[in-house]
Enzyme design. Structure first.
Site, PDB file in Angstrom:
ATOM      1  N   CYS A  84     -10.918   2.929  -0.539  1.00  0.00           N
ATOM      2  CA  CYS A  84      -9.523   3.249  -0.257  1.00  0.00           C
ATOM      3  C   CYS A  84      -9.218   2.502   1.032  1.00  0.00           C
ATOM      4  CB  CYS A  84      -9.340   4.746  -0.063  1.00  0.00           C
ATOM      5  SG  CYS A  84      -7.736   5.194   0.647  1.00  0.00           S
ATOM      6  N   ASP A 116       0.871  -1.185   0.000  1.00  0.00           N
ATOM      7  CA  ASP A 116       0.000   0.000   0.000  1.00  0.00           C
ATOM      8  C   ASP A 116       0.905   1.232   0.000  1.00  0.00           C
ATOM      9  OD1 ASP A 116      -2.428   1.545   0.206  1.00  0.00           O
ATOM     10  OD2 ASP A 116      -2.003   1.853   2.326  1.00  0.00           O
ATOM     11  N   SER A 117       0.289   2.393  -0.154  1.00  0.00           N
ATOM     12  CA  SER A 117       1.052   3.643  -0.083  1.00  0.00           C
ATOM     13  C   SER A 117       1.382   3.997   1.370  1.00  0.00           C
ATOM     14  CB  SER A 117       0.235   4.766  -0.703  1.00  0.00           C
ATOM     15  OG  SER A 117      -0.984   4.896   0.000  1.00  0.00           O
ATOM     16  N   HIS A 157      -7.368   2.964   3.388  1.00  0.00           N
ATOM     17  CA  HIS A 157      -7.211   3.751   4.616  1.00  0.00           C
ATOM     18  C   HIS A 157      -8.546   3.967   5.343  1.00  0.00           C
ATOM     19  CE1 HIS A 157      -3.260   4.819   3.011  1.00  0.00           C
ATOM     20  NE2 HIS A 157      -2.969   5.417   4.144  1.00  0.00           N
ATOM     21  N   CYS A 201      -4.255  -1.799  -1.918  1.00  0.00           N
ATOM     22  CA  CYS A 201      -4.419  -0.376  -2.217  1.00  0.00           C
ATOM     23  C   CYS A 201      -5.301  -0.297  -3.451  1.00  0.00           C
ATOM     24  CB  CYS A 201      -3.051   0.238  -2.505  1.00  0.00           C
ATOM     25  SG  CYS A 201      -3.103   1.904  -3.179  1.00  0.00           S
ATOM     26  N   GLU A 229      -3.317   8.712   8.289  1.00  0.00           N
ATOM     27  CA  GLU A 229      -1.862   8.572   8.472  1.00  0.00           C
ATOM     28  C   GLU A 229      -1.397   9.323   9.726  1.00  0.00           C
ATOM     29  OE1 GLU A 229       0.721   7.053   6.712  1.00  0.00           O
ATOM     30  OE2 GLU A 229      -0.695   5.976   5.437  1.00  0.00           O
TER      31      GLU A 229
HETATM   32  N1  DGN Z   1      -4.761   3.296   0.439  1.00  0.00           N
HETATM   33  C1  DGN Z   1      -4.737   3.674  -0.922  1.00  0.00           C
HETATM   34  C2  DGN Z   1      -5.949   3.224  -1.675  1.00  0.00           C
HETATM   35  O1  DGN Z   1      -6.603   2.285  -1.259  1.00  0.00           O
HETATM   36  O2  DGN Z   1      -6.235   3.790  -2.721  1.00  0.00           O
HETATM   37  C3  DGN Z   1      -4.391   5.049  -1.350  1.00  0.00           C
HETATM   38  C4  DGN Z   1      -4.010   6.081  -0.365  1.00  0.00           C
HETATM   39  C5  DGN Z   1      -3.237   7.169  -1.034  1.00  0.00           C
HETATM   40  O3  DGN Z   1      -2.032   7.027  -1.155  1.00  0.00           O
HETATM   41  N2  DGN Z   1      -3.827   8.203  -1.484  1.00  0.00           N
END
Ligand code: DGN
Length: 265
Positions: A181, A7-8, A183, A70, A149
């Protein structure tokens, strides 16, 4: 060998947490590319490059399956990685779409995600390919990622910001909302509060567990039962910052190593 997650940042931990729970004998290696976050504002070409670098890194560490935990990277790089890697690659968008179609009664499905995922129309295309009669409403919610984050998903002030950003999709009167997403499930309570108790939230990171299990079973990739598993975490960003959210979310102390971007190139 291990199951690899990328993931990012800390978002993919929502997927990894469930995998840790469901696969008690499996080794897990997790990679958060926090130095290059947010992925949602990067071009598809950049995301493809990052995804290739990270998958090379993880394969080098000995993974047997790659889970793209992600949505943005799934939207832009899933088909590329499937083509070039010789291990199974699993993305979150198809399982999330299928879960949403199955759970929605009125077939009015909302999707919230990064701007990159929304622009790719990956959810719209996938949901329509599963059921053509669904009405789909999409909304980019980029602000939620830095909030998660930074650990800002608890206060009343955080609730206000989340509700404010969700107003357009609240007005669309959806009966089901995909947290598109990885997150977002970390702030699930705030999202549920904003949407109202009767809107069903879909977490594609949970839905994907079934696909991982199926891949392990079909390809006979299961670890032996006597095996004591290991969990390893890597970040390109600050170890301390990653630890702050990750240990609370996973509810355990974890071993985190920093990876410099240079070693990925
Ligand atoms: N967690 C990532 C996703 O599911 O798209 C992206 C978060 C990000 O880097 N903007």
């Amino acid at each position: 060998r291990a199951i690899g997650f990328m993931d990012s940042g800390v978002g993919g931990l929502t997927v990894a947490k469930e995998a840790i729970k469901q696969f008690p004998n499996e080794n897990i290696i997790y990679f958060g590319d926090e130095a290059r976050l947010p992925y949602g504002e990067k071009s598809p070409e950049e995301i493809k490059k990052f995804a290739q670098q990270i998958s090379d890194f993880l394969i080098d560490k000995g993974i047997k399956i790659l889970v793209i935990a992600c949505n943005t990277a799934t939207a832009h790089a899933l088909s590329l990685l499937k083509d070039i890697l010789d291990i199974p690659v699993i993305g979150v968008i198809y399982p999330g779409s299928l879960a949403a179609v199955n759970i929605s009664k009125e077939k009015r499905i909302g999707v919230i995600a990064t701007n990159g995922t929304i622009k790719s129309k990956a959810y719209e295309k996938t949901i329509s390919s599963i059921n053509n009669n669904v009405k789909i409403f999409s909304l980019g919610c980029p602000r939620f990622i830095p909030m998660v984050e930074d650990g800002h998903y608890k206060s009343q002030e955080d609730q206000k910001l989340v509700t404010q950003d969700l107003v357009p999709i609240i007005k669309d009167n959806v009966d089901t909302l995909v947290m598109g997403c990885t997150h977002y499930p970390i702030m699930r309570k705030l999202i549920q509060n904003a949407m109202g108790a009767d809107v069903r939230l879909v977490d594609p990171g949970i839905a994907v567990i079934k696909d991982i299990k199926q891949t392990i079973d079909e390809l006979n990739l299961k670890n032996s039962l006597s095996h004591t598993r290991t969990l390893r975490f890597y970040t390109t960003g600050s170890v301390e910052k990653f630890r702050f959210v990750a240990e609370e979310w996973l509810d355990r102390d974890i071993d985190i190593k920093k990876v410099s971007l240079k070693t990925l190139e």
